[in-house]
Design an enzyme around this catalytic site. Structure first.
Site, PDB file in Angstrom:
ATOM      1  N   GLU A 169       0.788  -1.154  -0.093  1.00 41.96           N
ATOM      2  CA  GLU A 169      -0.123   0.036  -0.007  1.00 41.96           C
ATOM      3  C   GLU A 169       0.900   1.384  -0.036  1.00 41.96           C
ATOM      4  OE1 GLU A 169      -2.439  -0.645   3.321  1.00 41.96           O
ATOM      5  OE2 GLU A 169      -3.800  -2.239   2.473  1.00 41.96           O
ATOM      6  N   GLU A 188      -6.100 -10.672  -1.491  1.00 39.82           N
ATOM      7  CA  GLU A 188      -7.177 -10.335  -0.308  1.00 39.82           C
ATOM      8  C   GLU A 188      -8.497 -10.253  -0.794  1.00 39.82           C
ATOM      9  OE1 GLU A 188      -5.636  -7.105   2.149  1.00 39.82           O
ATOM     10  OE2 GLU A 188      -3.617  -7.570   1.875  1.00 39.82           O
TER      11      GLU A 188
HETATM   12  C1  GLA Z   1      -4.975  -4.435   4.231  1.00 37.92           C
HETATM   13  C2  GLA Z   1      -4.078  -5.362   4.593  1.00 37.92           C
HETATM   14  C3  GLA Z   1      -4.258  -6.702   5.246  1.00 37.92           C
HETATM   15  C4  GLA Z   1      -5.128  -6.443   6.290  1.00 37.92           C
HETATM   16  C5  GLA Z   1      -6.526  -5.766   5.764  1.00 37.92           C
HETATM   17  C6  GLA Z   1      -7.458  -5.697   6.850  1.00 37.92           C
HETATM   18  O1  GLA Z   1      -5.891  -4.948   3.154  1.00 37.92           O
HETATM   19  O2  GLA Z   1      -3.068  -5.562   3.544  1.00 37.92           O
HETATM   20  O3  GLA Z   1      -3.137  -7.343   6.064  1.00 37.92           O
HETATM   21  O4  GLA Z   1      -4.643  -5.612   7.167  1.00 37.92           O
HETATM   22  O5  GLA Z   1      -5.933  -4.618   5.331  1.00 37.92           O
HETATM   23  O6  GLA Z   1      -7.831  -7.044   7.306  1.00 37.92           O
END
Ligand code: GLA
Length: 377
Positions: free
Chosen positions: A183, A288
């Site tokens: 990020e 994710e």
């Molecule tokens: C982001 C992070 C993850 C996690 C999510 C919330 O996407 O990359 O590791 O913290 O937020 O669970």
């Protein structure tokens, strides 16, 4: 008379409940629908399929069994983030960053090893869930920030320390991918300002990949991972081009697409961003995935109508990915869901996962498995 009254109350309640769409529709079980597991389906397209896990999953017999049956890859939801892998006391004592796993990480790694689960490493360098003390003189937040050279040394120790710790503990070979940076880019195309940019400068990004490339074994692909990737495709394509060594060799292997999506998002638009990122020639992974009902500012209740929308969304999304992977248009070797049960998802108010909180299948699951007739159409 009394009977009539009761009957009308019952009828009124039924109308109200069905009007709200809160009636619970029980879908046929996975075994009734197919003899395949999720991992069987993804394997047919050359992909692993993963979920994030924590001790809560591993310590629950039913959830543990489901993970082992349906998935072949895990990511630790938290236990390998810098907040949990950097040991403050030992770093103070030794005067350099010390990486050491906590009992949750060790127990999950042991579990993965005993059960042949592959692991995605998450995450080395991030602005969040990273201890503040690593940026300060003497590892003491009362002191000023260290200078650029010292912070680069600390970054190198963090990265080298992670791979050394994995090797010493006997788990390095479980890993196939690692998020080096999480990020770092904003939707407006600028670099997120954080303690890394304040201490090192914007080139911290390149240094992180340089060190990761130096210390990670060849068998582990190095990833840049981000959210809202559908709005950052051009930015990220330009960025990864800068991650090359003097000979023009990429220091990075892949781009991780977090895919924290909502049913209000546009699948075609998302796939168009995937196509732009694929043109970099790098690997892509969905890292994710969750699909919330409604939108971020406005969660929708888990009515049959909304759950069907979610199922169709997932069906179209995974279909698009499978088609692209099968034709060689994208090089995608894994899709990871950010959980599997609505009951323990970080976004549970959006019911964003494959199974409900009792682990019953949802249209979403059948969408992911490409069983169209049960995906909400
Ligand atoms: C982001 C992070 C993850 C996690 C999510 C919330 O996407 O990359 O590791 O913290 O937020 O669970």
């Amino acid at each position: 008379m009394k009977k009539k009254l009761l009957l009308s109350i019952f009828l009124i309640m039924t109308v109200i409940l069905s009007g709200c769409g809160t009636e619970k529709v029980v879908l046929p079980s996975q075994k009734e629908v197919t003899d395949k597991t999720i991992k069987d389906v993804f394997a047919e397209h050359g992909m692993k399929v993963g979920t994030c896990v924590s001790s809560a999953v591993k310590n629950d017999e039913k959830m543990q069994a489901l993970v082992l049956e349906q998935f072949n890859s895990i990511t630790m939801e938290n236990a390998m983030k810098p907040d949990y892998t950097l040991n403050h006391d030992k770093s103070m004592a030794e005067g350099k960053i010390v990486v050491e796993f906590n009992s949750e990480a060790l127990s999950l790694l042991g579990w993965a090893k005993n059960n042949n689960l592959a692991v995605r490493g998450h995450t080395l360098i991030w602005y969040s869930q990273t201890p503040e003390w690593i940026f300060h003189e003497g590892f003491d937040t009362n002191n000023a920030f260290v200078g650029r050279e010292e912070m680069l040394t600390r970054m190198e120790s963090m990265i080298r320390g992670m791979f050394e710790e994995l090797e010493n503990q006997g788990y390095l070979s479980l890993f196939y991918a690692f998020d080096v940076i999480n990020e770092a880019w904003m939707e407006d195309g600028t670099i997120r300002k954080n303690h890394w940019t304040e201490t090192i400068g914007d080139d911290y990004l390149k240094y992180a990949f340089y060190y990761a490339d130096k210390y990670a074994p060849e068998t582990i692909d190095l990833y840049y991972n981000d959210y809202n990737e559908q709005y950052k495709a051009d930015t990220l394509s330009t960025f990864v081009n800068t991650l090359k060594d003097e000979n023009g060799r990429y220091l990075i292997d892949g781009i991780g697409l977090q895919a924290h999506l909502f049913t209000s998002d546009d699948v075609a638009g998302y796939l168009a961003a995937v196509d732009i990122l694929a043109e970099t020639g790098l690997k892509l992974e969905i890292t994710e995935l969750d699909i919330g009902l409604g939108k971020y500012q406005n969660p929708q209740p888990a009515t049959d109508t909304h759950l069907k929308e979610q199922g169709r969304f997932c069906y179209e999304l995974i279909k698009g990915l499978f088609e692209r992977a099968d034709s060689g248009k994208i090089n995608m070797d894994a899709v990871t869901f950010w959980g599997f049960s609505d009951g323990i998802s970080w976004r549970r108010e959006y019911s964003p996962q494959l199974y409900d909180s009792e682990l019953n299948p949802k249209y979403f699951l059948y969408g992911a498995m490409q069983i169209r007739e049960h995906s909400g159409y």
